[in-house]
Design a protein around this motif. Structure first.
Motif, PDB file in Angstrom:
ATOM      1  N   GLN A 102       0.837  -1.210   0.000  1.00 58.63           N
ATOM      2  CA  GLN A 102       0.000   0.000   0.000  1.00 58.63           C
ATOM      3  C   GLN A 102       0.868   1.254   0.000  1.00 58.63           C
ATOM      4  N   LEU A 103       1.913   1.248   0.802  1.00 61.04           N
ATOM      5  CA  LEU A 103       2.815   2.394   0.841  1.00 61.04           C
ATOM      6  C   LEU A 103       3.527   2.560  -0.494  1.00 61.04           C
ATOM      7  N   GLU A 104       3.899   1.456  -1.109  1.00 61.14           N
ATOM      8  CA  GLU A 104       4.565   1.520  -2.406  1.00 61.14           C
ATOM      9  C   GLU A 104       3.600   2.026  -3.484  1.00 61.14           C
ATOM     10  N   VAL A 105       2.329   1.627  -3.411  1.00 62.63           N
ATOM     11  CA  VAL A 105       1.326   2.166  -4.336  1.00 62.63           C
ATOM     12  C   VAL A 105       1.237   3.676  -4.152  1.00 62.63           C
ATOM     13  N   SER A 106       1.182   4.129  -2.907  1.00 63.22           N
ATOM     14  CA  SER A 106       1.099   5.574  -2.639  1.00 63.22           C
ATOM     15  C   SER A 106       2.295   6.314  -3.226  1.00 63.22           C
ATOM     16  N   ARG A 107       3.482   5.750  -3.033  1.00 66.23           N
ATOM     17  CA  ARG A 107       4.687   6.388  -3.566  1.00 66.23           C
ATOM     18  C   ARG A 107       4.643   6.457  -5.087  1.00 66.23           C
ATOM     19  N   ARG A 108       4.247   5.353  -5.699  1.00 66.12           N
ATOM     20  CA  ARG A 108       4.227   5.328  -7.166  1.00 66.12           C
ATOM     21  C   ARG A 108       3.132   6.225  -7.731  1.00 66.12           C
ATOM     22  N   LEU A 109       2.052   6.408  -6.988  1.00 65.66           N
ATOM     23  CA  LEU A 109       1.016   7.332  -7.443  1.00 65.66           C
ATOM     24  C   LEU A 109       1.566   8.758  -7.534  1.00 65.66           C
ATOM     25  N   ARG A 110       2.467   9.092  -6.622  1.00 69.61           N
ATOM     26  CA  ARG A 110       3.063  10.437  -6.614  1.00 69.61           C
ATOM     27  C   ARG A 110       4.162  10.587  -7.662  1.00 69.61           C
ATOM     28  N   THR A 111       4.842   9.494  -7.993  1.00 70.56           N
ATOM     29  CA  THR A 111       6.052   9.615  -8.814  1.00 70.56           C
ATOM     30  C   THR A 111       5.955   9.026 -10.213  1.00 70.56           C
ATOM     31  N   ASP A 112       4.906   8.271 -10.503  1.00 72.25           N
ATOM     32  CA  ASP A 112       4.817   7.560 -11.781  1.00 72.25           C
ATOM     33  C   ASP A 112       3.454   7.826 -12.431  1.00 72.25           C
ATOM     34  N   ASP A 114       2.206   7.148 -15.324  1.00 72.52           N
ATOM     35  CA  ASP A 114       1.627   6.014 -16.034  1.00 72.52           C
ATOM     36  C   ASP A 114       0.960   5.062 -15.037  1.00 72.52           C
ATOM     37  N   PHE A 115       1.663   4.769 -13.929  1.00 71.32           N
ATOM     38  CA  PHE A 115       1.080   3.919 -12.898  1.00 71.32           C
ATOM     39  C   PHE A 115      -0.184   4.575 -12.334  1.00 71.32           C
ATOM     40  N   ALA A 116      -0.152   5.875 -12.095  1.00 71.89           N
ATOM     41  CA  ALA A 116      -1.324   6.584 -11.550  1.00 71.89           C
ATOM     42  C   ALA A 116      -2.525   6.439 -12.481  1.00 71.89           C
ATOM     43  N   ARG A 117      -2.300   6.532 -13.775  1.00 72.39           N
ATOM     44  CA  ARG A 117      -3.397   6.351 -14.744  1.00 72.39           C
ATOM     45  C   ARG A 117      -3.947   4.930 -14.671  1.00 72.39           C
ATOM     46  N   ARG A 118      -3.047   3.951 -14.608  1.00 75.49           N
ATOM     47  CA  ARG A 118      -3.472   2.550 -14.572  1.00 75.49           C
ATOM     48  C   ARG A 118      -4.183   2.222 -13.256  1.00 75.49           C
ATOM     49  N   TRP A 119      -3.793   2.891 -12.193  1.00 72.99           N
ATOM     50  CA  TRP A 119      -4.351   2.602 -10.871  1.00 72.99           C
ATOM     51  C   TRP A 119      -5.699   3.292 -10.641  1.00 72.99           C
ATOM     52  N   ALA A 120      -6.015   4.303 -11.414  1.00 67.19           N
ATOM     53  CA  ALA A 120      -7.222   5.108 -11.186  1.00 67.19           C
ATOM     54  C   ALA A 120      -8.480   4.252 -11.103  1.00 67.19           C
ATOM     55  N   ALA A 121      -8.631   3.262 -11.962  1.00 66.06           N
ATOM     56  CA  ALA A 121      -9.837   2.416 -11.952  1.00 66.06           C
ATOM     57  C   ALA A 121      -9.929   1.607 -10.668  1.00 66.06           C
ATOM     58  N   ARG A 122      -8.783   1.130 -10.172  1.00 68.36           N
ATOM     59  CA  ARG A 122      -8.798   0.331  -8.936  1.00 68.36           C
ATOM     60  C   ARG A 122      -9.178   1.202  -7.750  1.00 68.36           C
ATOM     61  N   SER A 123      -8.629   2.386  -7.712  1.00 64.99           N
ATOM     62  CA  SER A 123      -8.936   3.327  -6.641  1.00 64.99           C
ATOM     63  C   SER A 123     -10.414   3.713  -6.675  1.00 64.99           C
ATOM     64  N   ALA A 124     -10.925   3.908  -7.870  1.00 60.63           N
ATOM     65  CA  ALA A 124     -12.339   4.259  -8.026  1.00 60.63           C
ATOM     66  C   ALA A 124     -13.241   3.135  -7.523  1.00 60.63           C
ATOM     67  N   ALA A 125     -12.834   1.880  -7.701  1.00 64.28           N
ATOM     68  CA  ALA A 125     -13.647   0.749  -7.240  1.00 64.28           C
ATOM     69  C   ALA A 125     -13.759   0.743  -5.717  1.00 64.28           C
ATOM     70  N   ILE A 126     -12.676   1.052  -5.029  1.00 67.74           N
ATOM     71  CA  ILE A 126     -12.710   1.114  -3.564  1.00 67.74           C
ATOM     72  C   ILE A 126     -13.606   2.259  -3.112  1.00 67.74           C
ATOM     73  N   ALA A 127     -13.443   3.415  -3.738  1.00 65.73           N
ATOM     74  CA  ALA A 127     -14.258   4.581  -3.383  1.00 65.73           C
ATOM     75  C   ALA A 127     -15.739   4.303  -3.642  1.00 65.73           C
ATOM     76  N   GLU A 128     -16.026   3.663  -4.764  1.00 64.25           N
ATOM     77  CA  GLU A 128     -17.420   3.359  -5.102  1.00 64.25           C
ATOM     78  C   GLU A 128     -18.019   2.358  -4.121  1.00 64.25           C
ATOM     79  N   ALA A 129     -17.254   1.339  -3.760  1.00 64.08           N
ATOM     80  CA  ALA A 129     -17.744   0.362  -2.780  1.00 64.08           C
ATOM     81  C   ALA A 129     -18.033   1.042  -1.443  1.00 64.08           C
ATOM     82  N   THR A 130     -17.166   1.971  -1.058  1.00 62.30           N
ATOM     83  CA  THR A 130     -17.375   2.714   0.197  1.00 62.30           C
ATOM     84  C   THR A 130     -18.655   3.530   0.123  1.00 62.30           C
ATOM     85  N   ARG A 131     -18.846   4.243  -0.968  1.00 64.74           N
ATOM     86  CA  ARG A 131     -20.047   5.092  -1.110  1.00 64.74           C
ATOM     87  C   ARG A 131     -21.325   4.249  -1.178  1.00 64.74           C
TER      88      ARG A 131
END
Length: 193
Positions: A102-112, A114-131
């Motif tokens: 999780q910490l490595e995902v956070s770091r890569r979201l800030r620094t990469d 391409d990774f941030a674009r690829r991760w956006a859908a996964r992050s959205a799924a967690i947010a949507e499940a929460t809502r």
């Protein structure tokens, strides 16, 4: 040569993910060299990359696996339960691996980017499940109705991020369960007095 069943392939893939999770957590993305991944999994690079195109795909698969488990727990029991599960397993190697990834995902979201674009859908799924979970809880009369769902979700996400940071700093503390009680109470409908 005997054929390998899909069950065996899936089991091997899960073994690789579990070992890679620990390796990424221990060494970070850059430090988890192919050699270290081979040592962690006990497999050759050919065996590892038979299941995953490259190291980046392997890391993303680890993170996706973690996100899928989180979405499932959020949908069933809410984000506070994810936090309680983290506390319960704070000292286990599985949680340390999960926390590290999780910490490595956070770091890569800030620094990469391409990774941030690829991760956006996964992050959205967690947010949507929460809502969705919060919406169901509100409809059932459990949650406070004086605060928008998006604000409640953001509050829980911030609490989650804070808990992950506390655990990452090695400060689990016996009082974090009580802190989560306050977090949970903050989103619930007040009981009439």
């Amino acid at each position: 040569m005997p054929r390998v069943s899909q069950i065996q392939l899936d089991a091997r893939r899960q073994e690789i993910l579990a070992a890679a999770r620990v390796c990424f957590a221990r060494h970070g993305y850059e430090g988890a060299t192919v050699r270290r991944l081979e040592e962690a999994t006990g497999l050759s690079r050919g065996a590892i990359f038979h299941h995953f195109r490259d190291k980046d795909s392997l890391f993303l698969a680890v993170a996706e696996d973690d996100a899928a488990a989180m979405v499932e727990t959020v949908a069933r029991n809410g984000l506070v339960q994810v936090m309680r599960d983290l506390l319960t397993r704070a000292d286990s190697p599985d949680t340390a691996g999960w926390l590290g990834s999780q910490l490595e995902v956070s770091r890569r979201l800030r620094t990469d980017p391409d990774f941030a674009r690829r991760w956006a859908a996964r992050s959205a799924a967690i947010a949507e499940a929460t809502r969705e979970r919060l919406g169901r809880q509100r409809d059932a009369g459990v949650l406070r109705d004086d605060v928008p769902i998006d604000v409640l979700a953001r509050f829980l996400e911030l609490a989650y991020d804070g808990l992950v940071l506390q655990l990452a700093m090695g400060r689990p503390g016996s009082d974090l369960g009580a802190v989560l009680d306050i977090v949970e109470e903050a989103v619930r409908r007040p009981t009439p007095r």
